[in-house]
Design a protein around this motif. Structure first.
Motif, PDB file in Angstrom:
ATOM      1  N   ALA A 174      -9.487   3.030   0.342  1.00 42.27           N
ATOM      2  CA  ALA A 174      -8.484   2.894   1.409  1.00 42.27           C
ATOM      3  C   ALA A 174      -8.863   3.727   2.623  1.00 42.27           C
ATOM      4  CB  ALA A 174      -7.111   3.326   0.881  1.00 42.27           C
ATOM      5  N   THR A 175      -9.415   4.916   2.383  1.00 45.64           N
ATOM      6  CA  THR A 175      -9.871   5.762   3.493  1.00 45.64           C
ATOM      7  C   THR A 175     -10.924   5.040   4.314  1.00 45.64           C
ATOM      8  OG1 THR A 175      -9.460   7.761   2.166  1.00 45.64           O
ATOM      9  CG2 THR A 175     -10.879   7.981   4.106  1.00 45.64           C
ATOM     10  N   PHE A 206      -8.089   5.289  -3.437  1.00 43.66           N
ATOM     11  CA  PHE A 206      -7.748   5.955  -2.183  1.00 43.66           C
ATOM     12  C   PHE A 206      -8.992   6.252  -1.344  1.00 43.66           C
ATOM     13  CE2 PHE A 206      -3.733   6.882  -4.456  1.00 43.66           C
ATOM     14  CZ  PHE A 206      -2.859   6.406  -3.497  1.00 43.66           C
ATOM     15  N   THR A 262       1.075   4.344  -2.587  1.00 42.48           N
ATOM     16  CA  THR A 262       0.919   5.733  -2.163  1.00 42.48           C
ATOM     17  C   THR A 262       2.041   6.602  -2.729  1.00 42.48           C
ATOM     18  OG1 THR A 262      -0.139   5.024  -0.107  1.00 42.48           O
ATOM     19  CG2 THR A 262       0.713   7.257  -0.175  1.00 42.48           C
ATOM     20  N   ALA A 302      -4.961   9.000   2.983  1.00 45.43           N
ATOM     21  CA  ALA A 302      -5.691   8.440   1.844  1.00 45.43           C
ATOM     22  C   ALA A 302      -6.806   9.378   1.399  1.00 45.43           C
ATOM     23  CB  ALA A 302      -6.257   7.070   2.211  1.00 45.43           C
ATOM     24  N   TYR A 326       0.833  -1.211   0.000  1.00 47.19           N
ATOM     25  CA  TYR A 326       0.000   0.000   0.000  1.00 47.19           C
ATOM     26  C   TYR A 326       0.865   1.258   0.000  1.00 47.19           C
ATOM     27  CZ  TYR A 326      -2.998   3.754   1.566  1.00 47.19           C
ATOM     28  OH  TYR A 326      -3.654   4.964   1.668  1.00 47.19           O
ATOM     29  N   MET A 354      -5.277  12.167  -0.630  1.00 47.50           N
ATOM     30  CA  MET A 354      -4.930  11.670  -1.967  1.00 47.50           C
ATOM     31  C   MET A 354      -6.172  11.536  -2.841  1.00 47.50           C
ATOM     32  SD  MET A 354      -1.549  11.041  -2.226  1.00 47.50           S
ATOM     33  CE  MET A 354      -1.264   9.675  -3.352  1.00 47.50           C
ATOM     34  N   ALA A 355      -7.245  10.989  -2.266  1.00 49.43           N
ATOM     35  CA  ALA A 355      -8.496  10.811  -3.024  1.00 49.43           C
ATOM     36  C   ALA A 355      -9.044  12.162  -3.471  1.00 49.43           C
ATOM     37  CB  ALA A 355      -9.522  10.068  -2.169  1.00 49.43           C
TER      38      ALA A 355
END
Length: 224
Positions: A173-174, A170, A103, A212, A99, A215-216
């Motif tokens: 992932a969050t 992402f 990232t 995350a 992961y 990033m998203a």
């Protein structure tokens, strides 16, 4: 990147605070590999904060190279043989390294999309217009600029197409890290006072969820 200065400042503060926390963790760690990993996380957060303000654009390629190298470093850890226990040890740690490599690669890709590749078309069009600046070919200049701009666009378009799946990745992932954080809180309530290590795990889940989410949000803006 964002039209709202409030959002830009909020994300900048989040990234810089996260970077400071990772740097503090690196300083406190006694393991060389953990120090390197935390330092790379701190560096990534600082570079992303600078990306929001387009700081030091002349070093963009160097920053991309550093992030790509960091992604490769985490990949090496993820695929290392079991006897190298100073690297990722166990399936859970290896999954974390995978992961983290994604990232770092995502941050490098984001910087590529906002760096020289993103501005290439803007530099080619004026050059084409200048080369046809005479009266006889004045009408053809816009067409030449359009063609030149179109020649630089496909590579950037291919990169931009990755923004949507990376936003989904992402965002997912969050959600996963939030679930893990909630579960760790529930475990605390069930078993009573938690240990220092469990508190560290909760903090890690919180930081991962926050990172995350940032990033998203940034990829979502680039896909719009």
């Amino acid at each position: 990147m964002f039209n709202s200065p409030a959002i830009t400042w909020a994300l900048t503060v989040i990234l810089l605070l996260s970077g400071c926390f990772y740097l503090l963790q690196a300083a406190r760690s006694r393991h060389l590999t953990d120090q390197a990993n935390k330092s790379l996380h701190a560096l990534m957060n600082v570079l992303m904060a600078g990306m929001l303000w387009n700081l030091v654009p002349s070093t963009t390629l160097a920053q991309i190279a550093v992030l790509a190298g960091a992604a490769l470093w985490f990949v090496i850890q993820a695929v290392a043989r079991p006897e190298f226990k100073i690297l990722c040890d166990g399936s859970q740690d290896r999954l974390k390294c995978v992961y983290h490599s994604l990232t770092m690669a995502g941050a490098a890709l984001m910087m590529t999309m906002m760096g020289p590749a993103a501005s290439a078309g803007n530099h080619v069009a004026p050059a084409a217009a200048l080369s046809t600046s005479s009266h006889a070919h004045h009408a053809a200049a816009p067409a030449s600029a359009t063609v030149a701009h179109g020649a630089a666009a496909p590579g950037l378009d291919q990169l931009s197409a990755l923004a949507i799946p990376l936003t989904v990745f992402f965002a997912t992932a969050t959600a996963v890290f939030i679930v893990l954080l909630v579960r760790s809180r529930a475990a605390k309530a069930t078993h009573g006072q938690q240990s220092t290590s469990r508190h560290s795990v909760r903090l890690e889940f919180g930081l991962e969820a926050l990172g995350a989410a940032v990033m998203a949000l940034m990829f979502a803006t680039m896909s719009a």
